[in-house]
Design an enzyme around this catalytic site. Structure first.
Site, PDB file in Angstrom:
ATOM      1  CG  ASP A  67       8.433  16.885  27.993  1.00 22.40           C
ATOM      2  OD1 ASP A  67       7.896  15.758  28.032  1.00 22.40           O
ATOM      3  OD2 ASP A  67       9.267  17.264  28.815  1.00 22.40           O
ATOM      4  CG  ASN A 136      19.689  20.260  32.542  1.00 24.93           C
ATOM      5  OD1 ASN A 136      18.639  19.801  32.993  1.00 24.93           O
ATOM      6  ND2 ASN A 136      19.801  20.686  31.296  1.00 24.93           N
ATOM      7  CG  HIS A 138      15.375  19.346  32.068  1.00 24.08           C
ATOM      8  ND1 HIS A 138      16.084  18.912  30.973  1.00 24.08           N
ATOM      9  CD2 HIS A 138      14.747  18.237  32.525  1.00 24.08           C
ATOM     10  CE1 HIS A 138      15.881  17.621  30.789  1.00 24.08           C
ATOM     11  NE2 HIS A 138      15.077  17.191  31.722  1.00 24.08           N
ATOM     12  CD  GLU A 143      17.109  21.442  28.549  1.00 21.93           C
ATOM     13  OE1 GLU A 143      17.249  21.201  29.761  1.00 21.93           O
ATOM     14  OE2 GLU A 143      17.522  20.691  27.651  1.00 21.93           O
TER      15      GLU A 143
HETATM   16  C1  F6R Z   1      10.001  14.055  30.413  1.00 24.79           C
HETATM   17  C2  F6R Z   1      10.420  15.259  31.112  1.00 24.79           C
HETATM   18  C3  F6R Z   1      11.810  15.408  31.624  1.00 24.79           C
HETATM   19  C4  F6R Z   1      12.261  14.210  32.457  1.00 24.79           C
HETATM   20  C5  F6R Z   1      13.688  14.405  32.944  1.00 24.79           C
HETATM   21  C6  F6R Z   1      14.190  13.211  33.731  1.00 24.79           C
HETATM   22  O1  F6R Z   1       8.656  14.151  30.025  1.00 24.79           O
HETATM   23  O2  F6R Z   1       9.645  16.157  31.233  1.00 24.79           O
HETATM   24  O3  F6R Z   1      11.884  16.577  32.412  1.00 24.79           O
HETATM   25  O4  F6R Z   1      11.405  14.065  33.550  1.00 24.79           O
HETATM   26  O5  F6R Z   1      14.536  14.619  31.848  1.00 24.79           O
HETATM   27  O6  F6R Z   1      14.252  12.105  32.873  1.00 24.79           O
HETATM   28  P1  F6R Z   1      14.583  10.660  33.421  1.00 24.79           P
HETATM   29  O7  F6R Z   1      13.436  10.265  34.268  1.00 24.79           O
HETATM   30  O8  F6R Z   1      14.690   9.806  32.179  1.00 24.79           O
HETATM   31  O9  F6R Z   1      15.857  10.758  34.176  1.00 24.79           O
END
Ligand code: F6R
Length: 241
Positions: A67, A136, A138, A143
């Site tokens: 992403d 959450n 995701h 989401e």
């Molecule tokens: C980032 C991504 C997100 C993160 C998730 C956890 O490329 O795809 O799904 O893996 O938001 O983020 P952290 O590791 O910062 O808690």
């Protein structure tokens, strides 16, 4: 789902890097799906160390990132382009042409998303997909919602994600409201998935992902259907399992 519980973040990073290294040594031209965020930072640092010791090689590796924020240029320090180059790509011998990160510039976005999915298909699909987990639930930026998209698409970030990611920006207002993310099909079609979660703020999402119902309101729950997934969690994230 194979669950490996480790004592701390260092162990999580080392174990994750060992799995990636195993994949690269078995198949030097692996297609990797990559995540950003806090969780994989230690794994990338570990992989760079292994590369410097000549234990792994990235010459033939192809990567696709999950992403990117909409509205941030690749040079923006909080963009995922910037993150990937500064944490990883600048320190290894990957060919620039083998790196793919979604980009939401001025081009036709629908077309760019379709081209991204086509490139993944042309590469033969993803061999090993690295995932983090949103508080959450995701994965990528898929989401919680009434429905999930299969393909790469533009997404409105939820208030929870904006709040969680505001720690990287000087204020909540600066966090982009939209992002481009791979859809759940590219993730679910990966041959193998490696998901990492660390810290107590992930415990509830880990519990629901592993033991809850499969629901679009917790996109990671879909991973229960994947046949080859390893979950590495530290003790805090595993607390409710
Ligand atoms: C980032 C991504 C997100 C993160 C998730 C956890 O490329 O795809 O799904 O893996 O938001 O983020 P952290 O590791 O910062 O808690």
């Amino acid at each position: 789902m194979e669950i490996k519980t480790v004592n701390n973040y260092r162990e999580l990073s080392e174990k994750a890097a060992a799995i990636v290294a195993g994949e690269l040594n078995r198949r030097p031209d692996s297609v990797l799906g990559l995540a950003t965020g806090s969780t994989p930072e230690g794994m990338y640092a570990q992989l760079v160390k292994m590369y410097n010791k000549k234990e792994i090689d990235f010459n033939d590796v192809v990567t696709f990132n999950l992403d990117e924020y909409a509205g941030l240029s690749p040079e923006h320090p909080q963009s995922y382009h910037f993150y990937m180059y500064s944490n990883f790509f600048d320190h290894i011998n990957i060919k620039p042409g083998n790196i793919h990160i979604p980009y939401c510039g001025d081009q036709d976005l629908d077309l760019a998303c379709k081209e991204y999915d086509q490139k993944i298909k042309d590469a033969g699909g993803i061999n090993l997909q690295i995932l983090g987990l949103g508080v959450n639930g995701h994965i990528g930026f898929n989401e919680p919602c009434e429905y999930l998209y299969t393909d790469t698409h533009l997404v409105d970030l939820t208030a929870e994600t904006i709040e969680a990611n505001s720690r990287f920006f000087s204020s909540r207002e600066e966090v982009p409201r939209q992002a481009v993310t791979m859809g759940v099909a590219s993730i679910m079609h990966a041959e193998k998935i490696l998901l990492m979660a660390a810290g107590e703020n992930k415990a509830r999402a880990v519990q629901l992902m592993c033991c809850g119902r499969i629901t679009t309101s917790l996109p990671a729950s879909l991973l229960q259907l994947h046949r080859n997934i390893v979950l590495i969690v530290d003790r805090e994230a595993a607390a409710l399992l």
